[in-house]
Design a protein around this motif. Structure first.
Motif, PDB file in Angstrom:
ATOM      1  N   TYR A 113     -71.755 -15.465   1.300  1.00 57.57           N
ATOM      2  CA  TYR A 113     -71.636 -15.179   2.725  1.00 57.57           C
ATOM      3  C   TYR A 113     -71.580 -16.479   3.521  1.00 57.57           C
ATOM      4  O   TYR A 113     -72.166 -17.488   3.137  1.00 57.57           O
ATOM      5  CB  TYR A 113     -72.800 -14.315   3.219  1.00 57.57           C
ATOM      6  N   SER A 126     -72.483 -11.451   8.496  1.00 56.16           N
ATOM      7  CA  SER A 126     -73.761 -12.098   8.217  1.00 56.16           C
ATOM      8  C   SER A 126     -74.349 -12.627   9.510  1.00 56.16           C
ATOM      9  O   SER A 126     -73.620 -12.904  10.466  1.00 56.16           O
ATOM     10  CB  SER A 126     -73.602 -13.238   7.206  1.00 56.16           C
ATOM     11  N   PHE A 148     -77.092  -9.789   5.523  1.00 58.38           N
ATOM     12  CA  PHE A 148     -75.758  -9.634   4.959  1.00 58.38           C
ATOM     13  C   PHE A 148     -75.347  -8.172   4.940  1.00 58.38           C
ATOM     14  O   PHE A 148     -76.129  -7.303   4.510  1.00 58.38           O
ATOM     15  CB  PHE A 148     -75.723 -10.193   3.535  1.00 58.38           C
ATOM     16  N   GLN A 187     -68.071  -6.720   1.573  1.00 60.67           N
ATOM     17  CA  GLN A 187     -68.748  -7.239   2.757  1.00 60.67           C
ATOM     18  C   GLN A 187     -68.283  -6.464   3.984  1.00 60.67           C
ATOM     19  O   GLN A 187     -67.089  -6.308   4.217  1.00 60.67           O
ATOM     20  CB  GLN A 187     -68.462  -8.731   2.921  1.00 60.67           C
TER      21      GLN A 187
END
Length: 766
Positions: free
Chosen positions: A402, A609, A626, A646
């Motif tokens: 991240y 993040s 995250f 993500q």
């Protein structure tokens, strides 16, 4: 001609005649040529060959097949907190010996195809591979492969993982004898039952259960080929914890194994063509590793394995990991039991206790990680890897996939100070230097076009570096990065402790678009806190073993940047807390008690993040949040979103955008002000920054904006960072990494508000 001339002529002629060899004679040899010729060279070579053969005959007669060594029957490891109390103890050895008749024939052949195609025909050794191994051992290069299955079995069961010439020679002799005394089936059975497969699994039966939840007798050829491929690098190739590179490599080896089976006639080509890679099940924790324990134990094991490699006790990480997993270690961690509890409580009270995945899907996507370091000693005193090791296998404190976002901005300023950089118009870069904070302003002096927007596309006009840090103004630090030179910025970042390998030196990196972990960021800020002396976070204090001494280096190294540069950055970062993006959560915390604090917030691309890394004189802690999909699911359009993708944190706990000044800073404050002890003050070698009384008039850099903002020094403190951002414009598919993946680089490339001139430009970040 006179008599004198005649006499001289006769003398010269005599000397020439004496120098000439007689008819049919050979020239005399002089120097070393008198002793060395082709006969002596061949004779010497043959002599050495005979001597070597004689030595090998003696060795063959002297060395016998020993009993199985202790490493073949794993012992327990004991893990302790810094105060000596027990953190964990490894349990019963996860090994169940099974006969070869319990392993399908085709699965047996996968191991032969992967490791040693000539196994059924060779004499148990590979002389070329062994010779190469000896040469590599002598030259310090470690093992390079080439061992037969018999040799690997001998190493696993009868000898050790040590990379020494003596061990290699013993391996050769024992392998030759074993091949004469045991059948190939017995050797193969021994090999697959003693090998380590990762996931605390010794032997094929334990591995079958750990990776596929079934007995070895039920394995398919595809699954067997994966387990056989895994043996080359079990830590790197474990699909549940592999990087993208690791997955690519093990897939290639899986294909190699099956193709070899076809080549040897052990698998029909038509059947091979229909086979698909058998993704194993997610890892499951070992009893006793629940909560944070598993994260701490894994981190300690990894640190010990790396140290064994560094000091030459193992050739590579895989061999070192096998030595650690073989047991017999007493490992004392630097983890402070009290601070560890305080960190866990802070995360629960400020974050996880407020999340409800049943009410809000996004709440189930939130992962937290944190690491706390003593800057004076380098000890990792607390670590938070995730809500539970059994629920999320990857340690969020050490993962590097991240973006650290604006927590990278202090490193740009540190580089400017340490390199004594100047602006485009020749002004020294200091805390008082004035930059143009106009959103979307193109940087000057770069061959790559770059015009990053500020958060919410806000224009600030002319601002000092201090104000730019407080407000995390992207356009200012993008220009500063170019002024310093991105190569220099990354060089200083590397010296401070950031892994910059493979990071492109482009202006977009000024927004923190590379990958980093909370532990890495804690170490970097600890170096700033320690006045520029390098701090390498150390989780292990000591490791004791009756057979293997280990020494750990001092976590505190030499100065990597000047104390003035480090202290000036610290001084400026106190402004972020008192007058900037961390003001509400940190400066106004009820239990602060006037503690002096420096720190920086960060919020990355698409709010995937959010960070706060901050420090007092005696404690540095980095907290990261995250966004990660916990399981495969479908989006609103019916498209499958893979586990580990993500995703945005926006809306978590019923709020809006999750900024670094929100949950991360709140967790930091709740932990730090409870764990720090007495109130302390920074001792800074600087005259600049928010912690110091102003001594100079701001210097103006670059062309002022047409509509200047109010004077930076009279601008009232900000309270909270903006809670909205410009709408994203995605241009790439979401990543498909599983939740247990721990890649070493960020997945995906920031794509919001990309300008045509620069393909590396991410969206606004704070």
């Amino acid at each position: 001609m006179g008599r004198a001339e005649e006499r001289r002529a006769r003398q010269h002629g005599g000397r020439r005649a004496a120098a000439m060899p007689s008819s049919g004679g050979k020239p005399r040899r002089t120097g070393i040529r008198r002793f060395v010729n082709w006969k002596t060279i061949i004779g010497t070579f043959l002599g050495f060959c005979l001597l070597g053969m004689g030595a090998f005959v003696v060795l063959y007669m002297v060395v016998s097949i020993p009993q199985g060594n202790a490493a073949a029957t794993q012992q327990s490891n004991i893990y302790k907190y810094s105060d000596g109390s027990t953190l964990a103890r490894t349990g019963k050895v996860n090994r169940e010996i099974v006969g070869l008749d319990k392993v399908p024939k085709a699965v047996q052949k996968t191991f032969v195809a992967a490791e040693n195609k000539s196994f059924y025909k060779d004499a148990g050794v590979d002389l070329k591979g062994t010779a190469r191994g000896l040469i590599n051992t002598l030259s310090g290069k470690g093992k390079q492969g080439g061992s037969t299955i018999t040799q690997q079995y001998v190493k696993n069961y009868y000898l050790t993982q040590d990379q020494t010439v003596t061990r290699k020679l013993k391996e050769l002799v024992i392998s030759l004898k074993l091949d004469r005394q045991q059948s190939k089936d017995d050797i193969l059975a021994g090999y697959i039952n003693t090998s380590y497969y990762g996931r605390n699994s010794y032997g094929i039966q334990a591995a079958a259960q750990a990776y596929y939840g079934k007995d070895a007798s039920e394995l398919s050829v595809e699954q067997g080929a994966y387990l056989a491929s895994l043996l080359q690098a079990p830590s790197q190739y474990d699909w549940g914890a592999a990087t993208d590179t690791g997955k690519r490599l093990v897939t290639a080896r899986w294909n190699y194994t099956l193709n070899n089976m076809v080549e040897e006639g052990w698998l029909p080509a038509a059947q091979r063509a229909t086979m698909k890679f058998p993704v194993p099940q997610d890892p499951k924790g070992v009893p006793g590793m629940e909560g944070q324990t598993g994260y701490l134990v894994d981190a300690a094991n990894s640190a010990l394995a790396n140290r064994l490699v560094a000091q030459g006790s193992a050739a590579n990480y895989e061999d070192a990991k096998a030595l650690v997993d073989a047991g017999g270690w007493t490992i004392t961690l630097n983890i402070d039991k009290k601070k560890q509890t305080q960190l866990e409580v802070a995360v629960k009270t400020k974050l996880t206790g407020k999340l409800d995945a049943k009410k809000r899907k996004v709440d189930g996507d939130v992962e937290a990680g944190a690491a706390s370091v003593d800057p004076k000693t380098g000890k990792v005193v607390a670590m938070y890897g995730g809500e539970d090791y059994f629920k999320h296998y990857v340690n969020n404190a050490t993962r590097r996939d991240y973006q650290p976002a604006s927590t990278f901005k202090p490193l740009i300023f540190a580089a400017a100070l340490d390199e004594q950089a100047k602006t485009q118009d020749g002004q020294d870069i200091t805390a008082d230097t004035v930059y143009d904070g106009t959103s979307g302003r193109s940087v000057k002096g770069s061959s790559i076009g770059f015009a990053p927007p500020n958060e919410d596309d806000q224009d600030y006009g002319d601002v000092t570096v201090q104000t730019a840090m407080n407000k995390s103004i992207n356009s200012v630090f993008a220009q500063m990065g170019v002024d310093v030179g991105m190569d220099e910025v990354l060089k200083v970042a590397g010296k401070l402790g950031m892994d910059t390998k493979g990071v492109q030196a482009v202006p977009a990196q000024t927004l923190g678009t590379m990958g980093a972990s909370p532990l890495e960021m804690a170490g970097i800020y600890a170096t700033l806190d320690n006045h520029g002396r390098k701090v390498t976070p150390a989780i292990v204090a000591s490791a004791e073993h009756k057979d293997r001494p280990v020494d750990f280096p001092n976590p505190i190294g030499d100065s990597v940047i000047s104390s003035q540069a480090a202290d000036t950055v610290t001084s400026v970062l106190t402004g972020v807390v008192n007058d900037g993006t961390a003001q509400v959560s940190v400066a106004q915390a009820v239990d602060r008690n006037d503690q002096q604090v420096a720190g920086k917030t960060g919020t990355s691309d698409n709010n995937k993040s959010a960070w706060f890394t901050g420090y007092t004189p005696n404690l540095v802690t980095s907290v990261g949040l995250f966004g990660e999909v916990p399981k495969d699911r479908k989006d609103s359009a019916g498209k499958v979103v893979k586990q580990g993708t993500q995703v945005s944190l926006k809306g978590a706990a019923g709020g809006g955008r999750v900024n670094g000044g929100g949950f991360p800073a709140q967790i930091w404050a709740a932990y730090t002000f409870n764990a720090m002890g007495s109130v302390t003050t920074f001792d800074l070698d600087t005259t600049q920054g928010a912690a110091m009384a102003p001594t100079t008039t701001p210097t103006i850099s670059d062309t002022p904006s047409e509509t200047p903002s109010q004077t930076p020094t009279t601008e009232p403190p900000t309270s909270e960072p903006p809670t909205t951002s410009a709408p994203p414009t995605p241009t790439s598919e979401p990543p498909t990494t599983p939740t247990t993946t721990a890649p070493t680089t960020p997945t995906g490339t920031p794509t919001d508000e990309i300008t045509p001139e620069d393909p590396f430009n991410p969206d606004n970040q704070q």
